[in-house]
Design an enzyme around this catalytic site. Sequence first.
Site, PDB file in Angstrom:
ATOM      1  N   ASP A   9       0.802  -1.218   0.000  1.00  0.00           N
ATOM      2  CA  ASP A   9       0.000   0.000   0.000  1.00  0.00           C
ATOM      3  C   ASP A   9       0.842   1.279   0.000  1.00  0.00           C
ATOM      4  OD1 ASP A   9       0.891  -0.315   2.586  1.00  0.00           O
ATOM      5  OD2 ASP A   9      -1.082  -0.204   3.523  1.00  0.00           O
ATOM      6  N   THR A  51       3.616  -8.331  -1.297  1.00  0.00           N
ATOM      7  CA  THR A  51       3.749  -8.204   0.151  1.00  0.00           C
ATOM      8  C   THR A  51       3.319  -9.512   0.801  1.00  0.00           C
ATOM      9  OG1 THR A  51       2.831  -7.149   2.146  1.00  0.00           O
ATOM     10  CG2 THR A  51       1.473  -7.072   0.175  1.00  0.00           C
TER      11      THR A  51
END
Length: 328
Positions: free
Chosen positions: A107, A130
């Site tokens: 993000d 991630t």
Amino acid sequence: MNQPIKKIAVLTSGGDAPGMNAAIRAVVRACTYYRIDCVGVYRGYQGLIEGDFEQMSARHVSNVINRGGTILKSARSLEFKTKEGRVKAYENLKKEGVGALIIIGGDGTFTGGLKFIKEFDFPIVGIPGTIDNDIYGTDNTIGYDTALNTVVEVIDKIRDTASSHNRLFFIEVMGRDAGFIALNTGIGAGAEEILIPEENIGLEKLVDSLKKGREKGKTSSIVVVSEGDKIGKNVFELADYIGENYPDYDIRVSVLGHMQRGGSPSCYDRVLASRLGVAAVETLLDKKSGVMVGVTNNEVSKVGLENAIKMNHEINKELLKVAEITSI
């Protein structure tokens, strides 16, 4: 995006994740396939600011699909958070003749990319990399599956010593804001209790669960704790509380830390990364920007970067029920 793209740049940013190299490889080879130049940017956004670029061909990414980490390196850039830093990055891209950018990360990476698009109307597509799996718009992020396998393997080894010494182990896994790793590895490793940020079970329920386990003849227990769990300030405080109030428990704490990010990516992550790398290049060639490519229900999907950042990837409620039933 009226002009045809002749050169695409790719970077990795934020925390590394197994499978990032497979994604880089797919981007480079998709560019080669579609007869487009590809540039690798070293050290993420900081590399953009410093012009740390390298022309990449299909041969540059030979024998990297099995490697963990990222051959392009990663760094967090405070300078990119300033307008001056972003202007430098934009000028370097234009000087290099780059017409579009692919960003691989989470993000924070996408937040920087979104701002860059709004300021310079520069074409960008994101690839979710991630281990936390906390990005909206894809069933799984690159690196998540490998991290699960790593954690389960470690917990299996810890259970051997827990059983040998009749111990209660608190095992902290990554997941500051999301409990995907804890929930899935807890089920996969047969944990007696799983603590995640999304479900604050409270000390009372935790203690009650441990007591019931003892009454049913369990001589050792594994509690998997997501680092963002709300019980106590951290896993050590939680373990201290249990130890002080229930001295019959022989308690140990293991914080798995950054080992969860390392290692050779699983087959699943290699395939996922390869699919998303190709999809990212094709998305830019289709003159689409400001989106993240993901996989939903085993089909390549696209979601706006803003939604990928702001919307929540929800915990599977069925898994919560499975965890409760199978831990008795």
